[in-house]
Design an enzyme around this catalytic site. Structure first.
Site, PDB file in Angstrom:
ATOM      1  N   GLY A 187       0.837  -1.262   0.136  1.00 13.60           N
ATOM      2  CA  GLY A 187      -0.089   0.027  -0.058  1.00 13.60           C
ATOM      3  C   GLY A 187       0.917   1.282  -0.120  1.00 13.60           C
ATOM      4  O   GLY A 187       1.970   1.130   0.221  1.00 13.60           O
TER       5      GLY A 187
ATOM      6  N   GLY B 151       9.253   0.136  -0.491  1.00 12.41           N
ATOM      7  CA  GLY B 151       9.667  -1.183   0.172  1.00 12.41           C
ATOM      8  C   GLY B 151       9.973  -0.545   1.755  1.00 12.41           C
ATOM      9  O   GLY B 151      11.122  -1.309   2.107  1.00 12.41           O
TER      10      GLY B 151
ATOM     11  N   HIS C 234      -4.417  -2.398   0.548  1.00 18.78           N
ATOM     12  CA  HIS C 234      -4.449  -3.943   0.106  1.00 18.78           C
ATOM     13  C   HIS C 234      -5.405  -4.351   1.227  1.00 18.78           C
ATOM     14  O   HIS C 234      -5.361  -5.550   1.734  1.00 18.78           O
ATOM     15  CB  HIS C 234      -3.145  -4.725   0.046  1.00 18.78           C
ATOM     16  CG  HIS C 234      -2.254  -4.163  -0.846  1.00 18.78           C
ATOM     17  ND1 HIS C 234      -1.112  -4.704  -1.068  1.00 18.78           N
ATOM     18  CD2 HIS C 234      -2.497  -3.352  -1.984  1.00 18.78           C
ATOM     19  CE1 HIS C 234      -0.458  -4.314  -2.276  1.00 18.78           C
ATOM     20  NE2 HIS C 234      -1.389  -3.474  -2.615  1.00 18.78           N
TER      21      HIS C 234
ATOM     22  N   HIS D 242      -5.761  -6.937  -6.856  1.00 23.54           N
ATOM     23  CA  HIS D 242      -4.615  -6.164  -6.232  1.00 23.54           C
ATOM     24  C   HIS D 242      -5.133  -5.560  -4.996  1.00 23.54           C
ATOM     25  O   HIS D 242      -4.749  -5.881  -3.931  1.00 23.54           O
ATOM     26  CB  HIS D 242      -4.219  -5.169  -7.217  1.00 23.54           C
ATOM     27  CG  HIS D 242      -2.991  -4.169  -6.749  1.00 23.54           C
ATOM     28  ND1 HIS D 242      -2.275  -3.660  -7.637  1.00 23.54           N
ATOM     29  CD2 HIS D 242      -2.627  -3.951  -5.481  1.00 23.54           C
ATOM     30  CE1 HIS D 242      -1.334  -3.017  -7.213  1.00 23.54           C
ATOM     31  NE2 HIS D 242      -1.590  -3.294  -5.908  1.00 23.54           N
TER      32      HIS D 242
ATOM     33  N   GLU E 186       4.111   2.562  -6.833  1.00 24.18           N
ATOM     34  CA  GLU E 186       2.755   3.016  -7.392  1.00 24.18           C
ATOM     35  C   GLU E 186       2.759   4.465  -7.635  1.00 24.18           C
ATOM     36  O   GLU E 186       1.662   5.039  -7.843  1.00 24.18           O
ATOM     37  CB  GLU E 186       1.783   2.483  -6.648  1.00 24.18           C
ATOM     38  CG  GLU E 186       1.528   1.172  -6.624  1.00 24.18           C
ATOM     39  CD  GLU E 186       1.250   0.242  -7.887  1.00 24.18           C
ATOM     40  OE1 GLU E 186       1.164   1.164  -8.951  1.00 24.18           O
ATOM     41  OE2 GLU E 186       1.078  -0.785  -8.006  1.00 24.18           O
TER      42      GLU E 186
ATOM     43  N   SER F   9       7.543   5.439  -4.136  1.00 19.72           N
ATOM     44  CA  SER F   9       6.645   4.060  -4.145  1.00 19.72           C
ATOM     45  C   SER F   9       6.544   3.543  -5.421  1.00 19.72           C
ATOM     46  O   SER F   9       6.407   4.587  -6.510  1.00 19.72           O
ATOM     47  CB  SER F   9       5.380   4.735  -3.650  1.00 19.72           C
ATOM     48  OG  SER F   9       4.053   3.895  -4.159  1.00 19.72           O
TER      49      SER F   9
HETATM   50 ZN   LIG Z   1      -0.632  -2.275  -4.097  1.00 22.92          ZN
END
Ligand SMILES: [Zn+2]
Length: 225
Positions: A33, A50, A101, A162, A80, A78
Site C-alpha cells: 500500500g 519498500g 490492500h 490487487h 505506485e 513508491s
Molecule cells: Zn498495491
C-alpha cells in the site's frame, strides 16, 4: 473555503502518521500500500518504496513534481507513483491518495466485481457503486490509466486482483473513504455468501445523498461549517 496546502514538512509528518493509522486499522500490512498528499500545487509527497510503516521517518517521504519526477528525498518513491500522479492530474480536488490492500476490497477485486451501492454510507461518500479497474501489472502506467478510468466521478476504485485506491480532500478524508469502502466491501461479501437478494439504492437517491454529504457533512467534519 479554499483548500490550503500542507507545507513539505507538514505533509511528510502527516504521511508518517497516516501510515501508522493504516496499520492500526488493518488496511495495509508490511510495506504494501502507499500514501501521498499534496504539498503545494506543483508538489506531491509520497511514501518511499519498500519501507515498513512502523519504521518510516518524515525524511523517508519523497517529494515529486506533478509528472512524478523526484524533487526532494533520499529514498526511491513508491512503486505506485504513476497511480498517484495520474489521480492528482485527473481529480483536481484530490489533496491525498491512499492505496490499500484491505481484505474485503481485495476479495471483490479478485472477483473483478464492483462494490455495489447497497449501504448508505458508501453512497454518501462515493456517490454510488465503486468500479473495479481492468487488470494491469502493478506499478505501470496501464494500471494508473485503468484506475483513473474506473474512478469516473468517484473517490475510490478497486484494482483487479490487487486492492483499492481512494482519494480525498485531505488525508483524513481519504482515510474515511478507505474505511467506508472496506466496510461496504465486507457487507457485499457477507451478502453474497448468504445468497439472498441484495437491493441496490436508487441512482437518484444515491446522487442526492452524496451531494448532501459533500455540501454539509464532510465540511462539518473538517470544521468548515
Ligand atoms: Zn498495491
Amino acid at each position: 473555503m479554499m483548500d490550503k496546502y500542507l507545507s513539505a514538512n507538514e505533509a511528510r509528518a502527516a504521511i508518517v502518521e497516516m501510515g501508522h493509522r493504516l496499520i492500526e486499522k488493518r488496511l495495509v500490512a508490511g510495506s504494501w500500500g502507499n500514501i501521498s498528499c499534496r504539498a503545494g500545487q506543483q508538489t506531491i509527497a509520497i511514501t518511499p518504496s519498500g519501507r515498513g510503516y512502523e519504521h518510516l521517518a518524515p525524511s523517508d517521504v519523497v517529494l515529486l513534481d506533478n509528472t512524478g519526477c523526484v524533487v526532494d528525498g533520499e529514498r526511491i518513491p513508491s512503486s505506485e507513483s504513476k497511480l498517484h500522479v495520474a489521480i492528482y492530474a485527473a481529480c483536481p480536488e484530490a489533496q491525498a491518495v491512499i492505496h490499500t490492500h484491505s481484505i474485503y476490497a481485495s476479495a471483490l477485486a479478485a472477483m473483478r466485481r464492483p462494490v455495489p451501492a447497497i449501504i448508505e454510507d458508501i453512497v454518501q461518500i462515493c456517490g454510488g457503486s465503486v468500479n473495479c479497474a481492468e487488470y494491469a501489472f502493478p506499478g505501470t502506467q496501464e494500471l494508473a490509466d485503468a484506475a483513473v478510468k474506473a474512478l469516473a466521478g468517484r473517490k475510490a476504485a478497486l484494482l483487479a486482483n490487487h486492492g483499492a485506491v481512494c482519494w480525498g480532500k485531505s488525508l483524513d478524508d481519504a482515510l474515511v473513504v478507505a474505511e467506508i469502502l472496506e466496510k461496504a466491501a465486507q457487507i457485499a461479501v457477507i451478502c453474497s455468501s448468504c445468497g439472498g437478494k441484495v437491493y441496490e439504492l436508487d441512482e437518484a437517491d444515491a446522487a442526492a445523498m452524496h451531494s448532501f454529504y459533500e455540501q454539509h457533512y464532510s465540511k462539518r467534519q473538517m470544521g468548515e461549517e
